[in-house]
Design a protein around this motif. Structure first.
Motif: not given
Lengths: 430, 430
Positions: A351, A376, A381, A389, A393-394, A397, A409, B302-307, B330, B332-334
């Motif tokens: 990142x 997006x 999705x 990346x 995880x997404x 989630x 969402x 980086x969805x899942x890692x936006x923190x 994390x 966010x967007x999801x």
């Protein structure tokens, strides 16, 4: 012929062409960068890695993942797993920092299985084997040291860290101007102990010609280590750190002249407002050599979250010209990382490197963002996650929290801003 | 009397004194900052929160955690859990962004239980109740809109987001120069839809005097929302965003004149090299009003890692003068965040804010780092974890991987660099 010798002779090597293709630049651009010492291609001449990479000016910011055993923790199989996970997620290189049982065997196994360049820190093997043999660091002879360098080189190591800048004058400065954390580099600490117990200058500094000779024989890229990097914010950019950097710049010139590729390692713990200056300082003192930063970590307060403190520092360093980011895992300062820690560390570093590339204006870097943002917008999705990346995880989630409507969402549900805006502005975007 | 009116009359309020104590500055410094509109203390005059905070120039960078229900996901009990977790970990404020069942009841419950200032975005309740009542956004009357503002104000909301800068000219610009993602602000999209369906100017812009009147009555701090913030890197700092910012600066002056506190909301998705400029632009266009940034997220990949993407942007924004960071989780967007996501988000934002404070030179900010680095030097794990931003994770990591020797960790084991350096430089540090 080393890459530099070839470049100087006007020859484009297979590696230069491969890197140029990969980066979308001309092979000539790579050749010139290598000539000047602004670009390196870490690859041992006997190495058979399939994914070479270029590191330096005008290229994508690269990342490295450290793996390796430590005494009583982890073993070869576990470390190979970490390597594969790291490379799968996009790590451009790995470093084997093993200090556990049978360092040489571990290294050979890692080199034989790696697709990407492998780096090492030979002083670990020197110190650990030396202490086993002699019962102390002090008694290790200079010939024994260079024997280990020769062994590692002939095993096919692509780049190695040599802490040649931990010079007597820098240690003297450290003694006069104490830090909160004197030395946090494992290699730097070993060298310092040897120097102080023997009251001698750094053998890699004194005998740097021997380092060059081995590196040249195998075209190993020297990664001149920052044994005196700050390990606390309060210690950042002090005299000891800067003195070491000056020594590294001097050695970089010697190596470059002899046709040996060099990069320079950098901090460490740095407050945000020191980062741009540290990158500029390295470029000035080390003649534009590629800068390989270890973080930087922008605060000391977050054990367990140092992949985040390092991503902050790494992104800014990269944006300001650092070329190569060493990942930091959430386990930094706490334990040998697990496979999951390695994955988190690689993602955070990637990142940072990508954010830096957008800021640096690396060609086409933003295309990745644009593709994912278009997916997006379309609420596609599947495509969004394929492009992400990390897909895992997404996907997890989203599965854990399904909305009533398939195209939104659970954050906004039916009040999705993208859908509302679509009613105003339509679907298509030029 | 509002804080500004008191400040102008030369009066030091209890809140000014409390903030001054908390920040280690003089009450007079706070008073002057409030006079100029460079500092706000978000607190409804009927509010009984125990932890007020100052936001703005010369103060510690604050963080906000968004909580709130959404239709079909989560409920009040869950959101209160999130609020408590966020405040426990150091969130300075919370915003209730509920869009689920019974928004008013949820808000009142959150306000009654919160120790810290509570913010809201009234347009959510306006739009959702309006759509329920009228079947469309279009038919919501201006009086109904201000009725909701009055309700929320009298419930004790401390600050609210008003998207008054989504003006016709900015929407026209957006239509002429399309983005990848037109509008990603939920509130901004609602307002835009109302404006376009009615072919009318933004009612909060046209009737900004009514906004001021309500805010003044309760001394609510206006958080002028960025309904047109970029939601993709490619859309950053475009004409629509800048036009909105100019409108916000104009409104900020009107409110300030009338004795109403204002802060300005900012992006969003921004590449690293736009961040410093965006902070400077806000300070210039909005007369030094506190800048409240939502991230910024420095990449879209980086969805899942936006923190993490937001911590990178937030740290740099804070270092360059942003005053208030909205956390990003994390999720966010999801999805609507879980309690764990909220915790991760707060920790990441707090890391960013603290890193910014060190760079900004906030008084004593670095002391925290120094204490933890001293504990690290002493290998005093207990103290290190007590001081850490989060005690839980480092304690768990260490437990999971115990070294043979108690004073080191499994990264280096017996080859701990700090111990090696201690043999060279001794224990004590001045």
């Amino acid at each position: 012929m080393t890459q530099i010798e070839a470049a100087r002779a006007g020859k484009l090597t297979a590696e230069m062409r491969q890197v140029a293709r990969e980066e979308g630049v001309s092979p000539e651009f790579i050749r010139k960068g290598i000539c000047r010492g602004h670009i390196v291609i870490p690859k041992n001449s006997i190495s058979r890695i399939s994914k070479v990479c270029g590191i330096g000016e005008g290229l994508r910011t690269k990342i490295n993942a450290n793996i390796g055993t430590s005494r009583g923790s982890s073993g070869l199989r576990q470390e190979i797993k970490k390597m594969n996970a790291a490379v799968e997620l996009g790590s451009d290189t790995v470093m084997d920092l093993s200090t556990g049982a049978d360092i040489a065997r571990t290294r050979r196994a890692i080199i034989s299985k790696s697709k990407v360049p492998v780096g090492t820190v030979p002083i670990y093997e020197i110190a650990i084997n030396g202490m086993t043999k002699h019962g102390s660091i002090k008694k290790i002879s200079v010939d024994e040291m260079f024997g280990v360098l020769e062994d590692q080189a002939s095993d096919g190591v692509d780049f190695f860290t040599i802490h040649a800048g931990v010079v007597k004058s820098a240690l003297e400065t450290l003694r006069k101007k104490p830090r909160i954390l004197d030395i946090v580099s494992r290699g730097g600490a070993f060298i310092a102990q040897w120097m102080m117990e023997n009251d001698a200058e750094n053998p890699f500094y004194t005998h740097f010609d021997r380092v060059i000779e081995i590196a040249k024989k195998y075209d190993i890229t020297l990664s001149l280590g920052d044994g005196l990097r700050p390990g606390a914010i309060a210690d950042a950019t002090d005299s000891a750190q800067v003195l070491e950097l000056l020594a590294l710049g001097e050695l970089q010139q010697k190596a470059l002249k002899k046709g040996v590729q060099v990069m320079i390692e950098g901090p460490g713990h740095l407050p945000l407002h020191h980062i741009e200056m540290n990158v500029a300082l390295e470029k000035a003192c080390c003649n534009g050599a590629p800068f390989y930063v270890l973080g930087p970590l922008v605060t000391d307060i977050a054990p367990g979250y140092d992949h985040i403190t390092a991503a902050i520092g790494g992104a800014l360093a990269g944006a300001k010209g650092a070329d190569f980011l060493c990942y930091v895992t959430p386990s930094e300062h706490l334990r040998l990382p697990t496979v999951e820690d390695v994955m988190e560390g690689v993602i955070a570093a990637k990142i940072a490197a990508h954010a830096a590339d957008i800021a640096k204006g690396v060609k086409n870097a933003i295309n990745w963002d644009n593709m994912i943002s278009r997916a997006r917008k379309a609420r596609d999705w599947k495509r969004q996650f394929e492009l992400a990346i990390d897909k895992v995880r997404p996907t997890r989630y989203r599965k854990s929290s399904r909305p009533d409507m398939q195209d939104v969402c659970t954050m906004c549900g039916e009040y999705c801003s993208i859908k509302t805006a679509e009613r105003c502005f339509g679907k298509a975007v030029s």
